[in-house]
Design a protein around this motif. Structure first.
Motif, short mmCIF file in Angstrom:
data_model
loop_
_atom_site.label_atom_id
_atom_site.label_comp_id
_atom_site.label_asym_id
_atom_site.label_seq_id
_atom_site.Cartn_x
_atom_site.Cartn_y
_atom_site.Cartn_z
N SER B 287 0.66 -1.15 -0.14
CA SER B 287 -0.10 -0.13 0.11
C SER B 287 0.89 1.23 -0.25
CB SER B 287 -1.02 0.03 1.15
OG SER B 287 -0.35 -0.07 2.49
N SER B 288 2.14 1.04 0.46
CA SER B 288 3.15 2.42 0.51
C SER B 288 3.34 2.57 -1.13
CB SER B 288 4.30 2.20 1.33
OG SER B 288 5.29 1.55 0.57
N ARG B 289 3.47 1.50 -1.79
CA ARG B 289 3.77 1.75 -2.97
C ARG B 289 2.32 2.15 -3.96
NH1 ARG B 289 6.38 -4.08 -4.73
NH2 ARG B 289 8.22 -3.91 -3.46
N PHE B 291 -0.35 3.72 -2.77
CA PHE B 291 -0.98 5.27 -2.24
C PHE B 291 0.31 6.13 -1.94
CE2 PHE B 291 -3.50 1.69 -0.48
CZ PHE B 291 -4.58 1.87 -1.82
N LYS B 292 1.45 5.87 -2.35
CA LYS B 292 2.23 6.62 -2.43
C LYS B 292 2.68 7.27 -0.84
CE LYS B 292 2.57 7.28 -7.09
NZ LYS B 292 2.09 6.06 -7.13
N ARG B 293 2.69 6.42 0.18
CA ARG B 293 2.69 6.66 1.56
C ARG B 293 4.37 6.45 1.93
NH1 ARG B 293 1.47 4.02 5.37
NH2 ARG B 293 1.65 1.97 4.52
N GLY B 294 4.38 7.13 3.05
CA GLY B 294 5.94 6.80 3.57
C GLY B 294 5.87 5.13 4.08
N LYS B 426 -8.81 4.72 0.61
CA LYS B 426 -9.07 6.06 -0.24
C LYS B 426 -10.06 7.12 0.74
CE LYS B 426 -9.93 7.88 -4.81
NZ LYS B 426 -8.68 8.46 -4.97
N GLU B 434 -2.04 9.74 6.72
CA GLU B 434 -2.47 10.14 5.49
C GLU B 434 -4.05 10.37 5.27
OE1 GLU B 434 0.45 10.18 2.43
OE2 GLU B 434 0.34 9.54 4.47
#
Lengths: 316, 440
Positions: B287-289, B291-294, B426, B434
């Protein structure tokens, strides 16, 4: 987390006692109220019904299989069935075997539900659709069935059949040892139909005594093994044969004890597992929260239960 | 007749889901196309669109979505077929092989992979390892979706799903499957309750809702009983995971000796614990990939460290069991079962246990991800498949392999789960830092 933990009071032991009592009462009632006409003597009380199948006498005439179809109103009663299916509770299997004398011969084996004394299918069934009647027959109550097919997985003999092509209400089918006929003081249809004396209906203990006597008195005619006496803790259907049972297509290497005994141990241990985990977790909560409160008090922060939502901190 | 009506309702429900999935995705596609051309649809029209619209960033994504819509269509049609022509019409299951892919993957693996909800929640709220707090919500969401997936597949797999209530009125406690069924219902309900704080947090923002529903007092109540819920969850998960193993204790004559053991319940429980530690690693990195999270790399490395200890205990337990039962020579037999055993234990237990035991290695995202994925795919999923399928092949006398239709149904249901996870992330505050920004 040991499944082998012995409980102080085993529920199984309790149940076993209760069941034995109920069984004794039922059979006593049977004997007193309606002695079975098929039996010459009802000397042995507290025993269940069974069928002794003498494979040396079977001629492969299929009378039993056809009588079963007729009695259970199953379609296809004009042709001898070749396998178990949803419309066939029993059939006569043909085996090509080598006798002890070294001759190639054709033998016949009637196959059907073995009616285990401690049936895996009934232990497996989550709704009690597969049910040990306690009188020998293992019955199936279709109205409860959820179609999970765990009985098929559980059965050591691979007997139950499922209606794979019924999308609405698929049912399981298997031999019921003519439970309805037993209730009406009749012998199972197959045993009644057998012309060669290969099928003998009676009380299981009687049949075992007779089978042992047969093995002892006809030296060499039978192998010294009554199939079903000890297999998976004993079955109501018993077989005598002159050919090793493995050659006759019977599952070999079955445990001598009933498989449900092992899962019963797990079930008996569950209350202790539940109690143990609950106590351990609650104790951990008490310990960590006391320590947590101490450490936060030292730092002069209010102790807060790490909440179910992170928003608590965000609101502050 | 009543039963027939119920079945009909089920069919309509499934077709409805399939058709509505196709419709929604189709409408999204049309809206995207129209919005892409200037003058055809104003921004306010776009906002007023009755369904949430996801703009496709690229043609690739649009095609991917359409393929997914087609998959759902096929899945819905297959499920319809199953209710008209029977389970045998869409599966390779038979009287000799009554359980297959659906039980092995969707039920036995799905439930094991859902255990993260209980492991992480217990770590944070019982053992007060509060730094794992950010992982609690995704884990509970995964757990909830895993259990809903089981409900979904049960409707297809079980012959008469409408009879399920029979389990609730007949207390057949001697049946392991009864315990499993009760656990599914209760745990799904529990996970739903544990998920409520997330929903409340979002609903709290809407005045229209807070005027009608006492959100704040409800969440206060939840907070009061939260610890009890987490303890209850840990207890139920223990029962559920070990019961799934105990189901196979009943078949000593059918299951290959490499897997049949009286200690299967214990092995299932320990491996579920490992799954509960590694599954959050996989889904965090994924999910970090997506949703571009840390990435909470230190936290995940700690989980990996803990899982290497659990895997080591698991390995020793399995080894001792094989030796005491005297069946260990079977692992050197040149057969499919031994190969499957080595794949399972070698790639799913030994390799990740070593990788995660080495400190510099477990702090690398690539090692973390691949190691955790190995535990999930080989240590858990392959183990459950070995117990339910590969280990039964010798008894059945033939090799059951799922039909493409069985696979399609499973893929459809898992896709539903993945999409639901994405939508939840989302629109709901799943990942704390986030979630806030996403709302406005």
């Amino acid at each position: 987390m040991s499944t082998r933990k012995r409980p102080l009071l085993s529920r199984r032991d309790f149940l076993r006692g209760a069941c034995a009592g109920a069984l004794a009462a039922t059979t006593a009632g049977l004997l007193a109220g309606r002695a079975h006409p098929a039996l010459a003597s009802d000397s042995l009380a507290g025993q269940t019904w069974g069928v002794l199948i003498d494979l040396t006498r079977c001629t492969g005439c299929n009378s039993c299989a056809l009588a079963c179809k007729e009695s259970n109103n199953l379609p296809g009663g004009d042709v001898p069935p070749g396998t178990l299916d949803t419309d066939t509770y029993t059939f006569v299997d043909t085996r090509e075997v080598i006798t002890a004398a070294g001759r190639a011969e054709t033998r016949y084996v009637k196959r059907q539900c073995m009616h285990c004394l401690n049936p895996s299918c009934a232990s497996a069934c989550p709704v009690g659709a597969m049910h040990n009647s306690g009188e020998g027959p293992v019955i199936y109550r279709s109205n409860r069935c959820i179609g999970c097919r765990y009985c098929q997985i559980a059965c050591p003999f691979g007997i139950p059949r499922f209606e794979w092509r019924d999308g609405i209400s698929p049912a399981i089918s298997k031999c019921l040892l003519c439970y309805d006929r037993l209730q009406a003081n009749q012998v199972p249809a197959c045993a009644e139909a057998c012309p060669s004396g290969a099928l003998r209906f009676g009380r299981r203990e009687d049949l075992l005594v007779q089978a042992r006597a047969q093995i002892a008195s006809n030296s060499g005619r039978y192998i010294d093994h009554i199939y079903g006496e000890h297999e998976v803790g004993g079955t109501s259907m018993l077989y005598l044969s002159d050919i090793p049972f493995e050659q006759m297509g019977f599952p070999a290497g079955l445990p001598q004890s009933a498989p449900p005994e092992e899962t019963d141990k797990f079930v008996s241990a569950l209350p202790y597992v539940i109690g143990g985990v609950t106590v351990f977790m609650t104790g951990s909560v008490a310990y960590t929260h006391r320590r947590g409160a101490e450490s936060t008090a030292e730092r002069g922060e209010p102790a807060s239960v790490s909440g179910c939502d992170a928003s608590e901190n965000q609101e502050e | 007749m009543g039963l027939f009506v119920l079945q009909l309702l089920g069919i309509v429900l499934f077709v409805g889901i399939g058709v509505s999935a196709v419709t929604i995705l189709g409408l999204r596609y049309i809206a995207y196309r129209m919005a892409g051309q200037p003058g055809t649809l104003s921004a306010s029209d776009y906002e007023a669109f009755p369904i949430p619209i996801i703009r496709f960033a690229s043609w690739k994504k649009a095609i991917r979505t359409l393929l997914l819509a087609m998959l759902f269509g096929v899945g819905a049609a297959l499920i319809l077929m199953r209710f008209v022509y029977g389970i045998g019409a869409i599966s390779n299951l038979s009287d000799q092989f009554a359980w297959g892919l659906w039980i092995g993957v969707d039920v036995m693996s799905g439930i094991a992979l859902a255990s993260g909800a209980f492991v992480i929640a217990a770590a944070v709220h019982i053992f007060r390892l509060k730094r794992f707090e950010p992982l609690v919500r995704p884990a509970i969401l995964t757990g909830l979706l895993g259990y809903l997936l089981e409900f979904g597949v049960m409707t297809v797999e079980v012959g008469r799903p409408y009879n399920f209530w029979q389990m609730l009125i007949h207390w057949e406690y001697h049946s392991i499957l009864w315990a499993v069924g009760i656990c599914v219902v209760v745990v799904a309900g529990l996970l739903f309750v544990e998920f409520l704080p997330v929903v409340f947090e979002r609903l709290r923002e809407s005045e229209a809702v807070t005027r009608r529903v006492p959100i704040s007092s409800l969440s206060h109540l939840l907070k009061k009983g939260w610890i009890a819920l987490v303890v209850f969850g840990a207890v139920l998960a223990t029962v559920h995971q070990s019961s799934l193993g105990a189901m196979w204790v009943l078949v000593p004559a059918k299951l290959y000796p490499l897997w049949y053991s009286l200690y299967l319940p214990v092995f299932f429980w320990i491996s579920a614990l490992a799954a509960g530690l590694t599954m959050p690693i996989v889904e965090s990195i994924l999910s970090s990939r997506a949703f571009k999270r840390g990435l909470e790399l230190d936290l995940l490395a700690d989980l990996a460290k803990a899982s290497s200890v659990v895997l080591l205990v698991y390995l020793i337990a399995r080894g001792v069991d094989l030796v005491t039962r005297g069946v260990w020579p079977l692992i050197f037999q040149p057969n499919v079962q031994a190969a499957a055993f080595w794949l399972e234990v070698g790639l799913g237990v030994i390799v990740p246990a070593i990788l995660f035991a080495i400190k510099p290695l477990r702090h690398r995202p690539a090692v973390l991800f691949n190691g955790a994925l190995m535990v999930v795919l080989f240590g858990i999923v392959l183990n459950r498949l070995n117990v339910s399928m590969v280990g039964i092949w010798p008894y059945a006398g033939y090799v059951y392999f799922p039909s493409w239709m069985e696979i399609a149904v499973t893929v459809t249901l898992i896709s539903f789960g993945v999409i639901a996870f994405g939508l939840a992330v989302k629109y709901l505050p799943i990942f704390p830092e986030e979630g806030e920004h996403a709302a406005h």
